[in-house]
Design a protein around this motif. Structure first.
Motif, PDB file in Angstrom:
ATOM      1  N   ILE A  48       0.834  -1.208   0.000  1.00 19.86           N
ATOM      2  CA  ILE A  48       0.000   0.000   0.000  1.00 19.86           C
ATOM      3  C   ILE A  48       0.866   1.253   0.000  1.00 19.86           C
ATOM      4  O   ILE A  48       0.613   2.209  -0.745  1.00 19.86           O
ATOM      5  CB  ILE A  48      -0.953  -0.006   1.214  1.00 19.86           C
ATOM      6  N   VAL A  49       1.917   1.258   0.845  1.00 26.61           N
ATOM      7  CA  VAL A  49       2.806   2.427   0.905  1.00 26.61           C
ATOM      8  C   VAL A  49       3.536   2.611  -0.428  1.00 26.61           C
ATOM      9  O   VAL A  49       3.689   3.733  -0.923  1.00 26.61           O
ATOM     10  CB  VAL A  49       3.812   2.279   2.061  1.00 26.61           C
ATOM     11  N   ALA A  50       3.989   1.506  -1.036  1.00 28.61           N
ATOM     12  CA  ALA A  50       4.678   1.596  -2.323  1.00 28.61           C
ATOM     13  C   ALA A  50       3.747   2.142  -3.397  1.00 28.61           C
ATOM     14  O   ALA A  50       4.149   2.983  -4.213  1.00 28.61           O
ATOM     15  CB  ALA A  50       5.202   0.220  -2.734  1.00 28.61           C
ATOM     16  N   ALA A  51       2.499   1.667  -3.407  1.00 33.36           N
ATOM     17  CA  ALA A  51       1.526   2.173  -4.380  1.00 33.36           C
ATOM     18  C   ALA A  51       1.282   3.663  -4.182  1.00 33.36           C
ATOM     19  O   ALA A  51       1.245   4.437  -5.150  1.00 33.36           O
ATOM     20  CB  ALA A  51       0.213   1.398  -4.244  1.00 33.36           C
ATOM     21  N   THR A  52       1.138   4.066  -2.935  1.00 29.96           N
ATOM     22  CA  THR A  52       0.828   5.472  -2.639  1.00 29.96           C
ATOM     23  C   THR A  52       1.985   6.392  -3.010  1.00 29.96           C
ATOM     24  O   THR A  52       1.804   7.398  -3.717  1.00 29.96           O
ATOM     25  CB  THR A  52       0.485   5.632  -1.149  1.00 29.96           C
ATOM     26  N   LEU A  53       3.198   6.061  -2.561  1.00 32.53           N
ATOM     27  CA  LEU A  53       4.337   6.944  -2.817  1.00 32.53           C
ATOM     28  C   LEU A  53       4.745   6.959  -4.286  1.00 32.53           C
ATOM     29  O   LEU A  53       5.176   7.992  -4.800  1.00 32.53           O
ATOM     30  CB  LEU A  53       5.523   6.530  -1.945  1.00 32.53           C
ATOM     31  N   THR A  54       4.597   5.813  -4.964  1.00 28.43           N
ATOM     32  CA  THR A  54       4.911   5.809  -6.396  1.00 28.43           C
ATOM     33  C   THR A  54       3.904   6.651  -7.159  1.00 28.43           C
ATOM     34  O   THR A  54       4.257   7.365  -8.103  1.00 28.43           O
ATOM     35  CB  THR A  54       4.896   4.368  -6.950  1.00 28.43           C
ATOM     36  N   GLY A  55       2.631   6.579  -6.734  1.00 31.66           N
ATOM     37  CA  GLY A  55       1.585   7.337  -7.424  1.00 31.66           C
ATOM     38  C   GLY A  55       1.671   8.834  -7.196  1.00 31.66           C
ATOM     39  O   GLY A  55       1.495   9.624  -8.121  1.00 31.66           O
ATOM     40  N   ILE A  56       1.954   9.238  -5.951  1.00 35.92           N
ATOM     41  CA  ILE A  56       1.902  10.665  -5.625  1.00 35.92           C
ATOM     42  C   ILE A  56       3.273  11.339  -5.677  1.00 35.92           C
ATOM     43  O   ILE A  56       3.350  12.569  -5.664  1.00 35.92           O
ATOM     44  CB  ILE A  56       1.288  10.897  -4.227  1.00 35.92           C
ATOM     45  N   GLY A  57       4.367  10.548  -5.728  1.00 38.28           N
ATOM     46  CA  GLY A  57       5.710  11.122  -5.611  1.00 38.28           C
ATOM     47  C   GLY A  57       6.034  12.147  -6.683  1.00 38.28           C
ATOM     48  O   GLY A  57       6.478  13.259  -6.389  1.00 38.28           O
ATOM     49  N   GLY A  58       5.811  11.777  -7.950  1.00 38.48           N
ATOM     50  CA  GLY A  58       6.126  12.696  -9.041  1.00 38.48           C
ATOM     51  C   GLY A  58       5.293  13.956  -9.002  1.00 38.48           C
ATOM     52  O   GLY A  58       5.797  15.065  -9.217  1.00 38.48           O
ATOM     53  N   GLY A  59       4.001  13.803  -8.709  1.00 42.61           N
ATOM     54  CA  GLY A  59       3.121  14.969  -8.630  1.00 42.61           C
ATOM     55  C   GLY A  59       3.487  15.899  -7.490  1.00 42.61           C
ATOM     56  O   GLY A  59       3.403  17.132  -7.629  1.00 42.61           O
ATOM     57  N   MET A  60       3.898  15.323  -6.357  1.00 43.56           N
ATOM     58  CA  MET A  60       4.310  16.167  -5.234  1.00 43.56           C
ATOM     59  C   MET A  60       5.566  16.967  -5.586  1.00 43.56           C
ATOM     60  O   MET A  60       5.629  18.171  -5.308  1.00 43.56           O
ATOM     61  CB  MET A  60       4.569  15.292  -4.003  1.00 43.56           C
ATOM     62  N   LEU A  61       6.554  16.301  -6.176  1.00 44.11           N
ATOM     63  CA  LEU A  61       7.772  17.010  -6.570  1.00 44.11           C
ATOM     64  C   LEU A  61       7.458  18.105  -7.584  1.00 44.11           C
ATOM     65  O   LEU A  61       8.015  19.205  -7.517  1.00 44.11           O
ATOM     66  CB  LEU A  61       8.783  16.022  -7.147  1.00 44.11           C
ATOM     67  N   ARG A  62       6.574  17.801  -8.526  1.00 43.90           N
ATOM     68  CA  ARG A  62       6.175  18.795  -9.530  1.00 43.90           C
ATOM     69  C   ARG A  62       5.567  20.028  -8.880  1.00 43.90           C
ATOM     70  O   ARG A  62       5.953  21.174  -9.185  1.00 43.90           O
ATOM     71  CB  ARG A  62       5.148  18.158 -10.468  1.00 43.90           C
ATOM     72  N   ASP A  63       4.624  19.821  -7.979  1.00 40.50           N
ATOM     73  CA  ASP A  63       3.934  20.948  -7.356  1.00 40.50           C
ATOM     74  C   ASP A  63       4.861  21.760  -6.463  1.00 40.50           C
ATOM     75  O   ASP A  63       4.781  22.990  -6.420  1.00 40.50           O
ATOM     76  CB  ASP A  63       2.733  20.440  -6.553  1.00 40.50           C
ATOM     77  N   VAL A  64       5.752  21.071  -5.744  1.00 35.77           N
ATOM     78  CA  VAL A  64       6.695  21.780  -4.875  1.00 35.77           C
ATOM     79  C   VAL A  64       7.627  22.659  -5.702  1.00 35.77           C
ATOM     80  O   VAL A  64       7.853  23.834  -5.382  1.00 35.77           O
ATOM     81  CB  VAL A  64       7.503  20.779  -4.022  1.00 35.77           C
ATOM     82  N   LEU A  65       8.162  22.108  -6.800  1.00 37.79           N
ATOM     83  CA  LEU A  65       9.069  22.884  -7.641  1.00 37.79           C
ATOM     84  C   LEU A  65       8.346  24.024  -8.357  1.00 37.79           C
ATOM     85  O   LEU A  65       8.966  25.034  -8.697  1.00 37.79           O
ATOM     86  CB  LEU A  65       9.740  21.970  -8.667  1.00 37.79           C
ATOM     87  N   ALA A  66       7.048  23.858  -8.586  1.00 34.36           N
ATOM     88  CA  ALA A  66       6.267  24.919  -9.229  1.00 34.36           C
ATOM     89  C   ALA A  66       5.710  25.913  -8.226  1.00 34.36           C
ATOM     90  O   ALA A  66       5.023  26.858  -8.610  1.00 34.36           O
ATOM     91  CB  ALA A  66       5.117  24.298 -10.034  1.00 34.36           C
ATOM     92  N   GLY A  67       6.017  25.718  -6.953  1.00 32.05           N
ATOM     93  CA  GLY A  67       5.541  26.643  -5.928  1.00 32.05           C
ATOM     94  C   GLY A  67       4.059  26.506  -5.644  1.00 32.05           C
ATOM     95  O   GLY A  67       3.418  27.473  -5.225  1.00 32.05           O
ATOM     96  N   ARG A  68       3.522  25.298  -5.833  1.00 35.73           N
ATOM     97  CA  ARG A  68       2.104  25.055  -5.596  1.00 35.73           C
ATOM     98  C   ARG A  68       1.913  24.168  -4.383  1.00 35.73           C
ATOM     99  O   ARG A  68       2.816  23.445  -3.975  1.00 35.73           O
ATOM    100  CB  ARG A  68       1.470  24.381  -6.817  1.00 35.73           C
ATOM    101  N   LYS A  69       0.710  24.232  -3.824  1.00 36.72           N
ATOM    102  CA  LYS A  69       0.356  23.330  -2.737  1.00 36.72           C
ATOM    103  C   LYS A  69       0.021  21.969  -3.339  1.00 36.72           C
ATOM    104  O   LYS A  69      -0.904  21.855  -4.134  1.00 36.72           O
ATOM    105  CB  LYS A  69      -0.849  23.869  -1.971  1.00 36.72           C
ATOM    106  N   PRO A  70       0.770  20.908  -2.999  1.00 34.67           N
ATOM    107  CA  PRO A  70       0.505  19.589  -3.591  1.00 34.67           C
ATOM    108  C   PRO A  70      -0.919  19.115  -3.336  1.00 34.67           C
ATOM    109  O   PRO A  70      -1.471  19.330  -2.258  1.00 34.67           O
ATOM    110  CB  PRO A  70       1.526  18.686  -2.885  1.00 34.67           C
ATOM    111  N   PHE A  71      -1.495  18.455  -4.355  1.00 34.77           N
ATOM    112  CA  PHE A  71      -2.849  17.926  -4.215  1.00 34.77           C
ATOM    113  C   PHE A  71      -2.992  17.082  -2.958  1.00 34.77           C
ATOM    114  O   PHE A  71      -3.975  17.179  -2.233  1.00 34.77           O
ATOM    115  CB  PHE A  71      -3.215  17.056  -5.433  1.00 34.77           C
ATOM    116  N   VAL A  72      -2.007  16.220  -2.728  1.00 35.47           N
ATOM    117  CA  VAL A  72      -2.123  15.242  -1.653  1.00 35.47           C
ATOM    118  C   VAL A  72      -2.121  15.895  -0.276  1.00 35.47           C
ATOM    119  O   VAL A  72      -2.603  15.309   0.693  1.00 35.47           O
ATOM    120  CB  VAL A  72      -0.977  14.209  -1.750  1.00 35.47           C
TER     121      VAL A  72
END
Length: 211
Positions: A119-143
């Motif tokens: 479950i943890v692997a599924a969650t972090l693999t799914g949200i990891g790229g999007g979180m990094l994207r939002d952080v680098l873009a100065g946005r509040k991550p969806f998650v």
């Protein structure tokens, strides 16, 4: 199935990363950087989590070419075709979320990890790229938004695979379609996580006298 999920996730997150970079007025180099980080960030986090060598990412030359070509296509598209960026971004983010969540769960299962790790692997693999994207873009991550059903779909997907409710390729495709559909439905119909109890508790705590 693994290759298809890799390609789908890479293309979807590369597109979402490129669209966010364009919205934030990044230059061409910045668009490619954000696109690649979004596409491969989740895989890097997954490898670190379940003990796979991080350098495995550099052996995926076909996926790097896929991300490169996908980003080039986005750059060449007329702006008028992408005028509905918010909904397009959410759709491709949902596809990447589902594909990478399933892929992460399958990696953990193949390494003979338990349900919690799957479950943890599924969650972090799914949200990891999007979180990094939002952080680098100065946005509040969806998650990290308290009213978003975002990580919940990856948790449910990982649970379905970890409990072996979903095993065959057809079932995995149905699971992918379900995650994408639920993510889009939750956005379109403004589903919100109930948080009124936490809000009331926070207000009571802030109004209580300090000892």
């Amino acid at each position: 199935m693994w290759d298809i999920l890799n390609i789908l996730g890479t293309m979807a997150f590369a597109i979402s990363g490129a669209l966010v970079a364009i919205e934030e007025n990044y230059d061409i180099f910045g668009i490619f950087v954000l696109s690649f980080i979004t596409a491969f960030g989740g895989g890097a986090i997954r490898n670190l989590l379940i003990g796979l060598p991080l350098q495995l990412l550099w052996s995926q030359s076909a996926l790097f070419k896929t991300a490169l070509l996908t980003t080039l296509v986005i750059l060449l598209l007329p702006t008028i075709w992408l005028k509905r960026w918010p909904l397009i971004l959410i759709f491709f983010d949902a596809v990447g979320l589902g594909a990478y969540a399933i892929e992460g769960a399958l990696y953990a299962v193949s390494a003979h990890h338990g349900l919690a790790t799957v479950i943890v692997a599924a969650t972090l693999t799914g949200i990891g790229g999007g979180m990094l994207r939002d952080v680098l873009a100065g946005r509040k991550p969806f998650v990290l938004q308290h009213d978003e059903y975002y990580a919940i779909w990856t948790i449910l997907g990982g649970m379905a695979i970890g409990l072996k409710w979903v095993q065959s390729p057809v079932q995995l495709y149905i699971l992918l379609g379900s995650i994408v559909s639920l993510r889009m439905i939750s956005v379109i119909f403004h589903w919100r996580v109930p948080h009124h109890l936490f809000t009331q508790w926070s207000r009571q705590k802030s109004q209580s006298p300090t000892p």
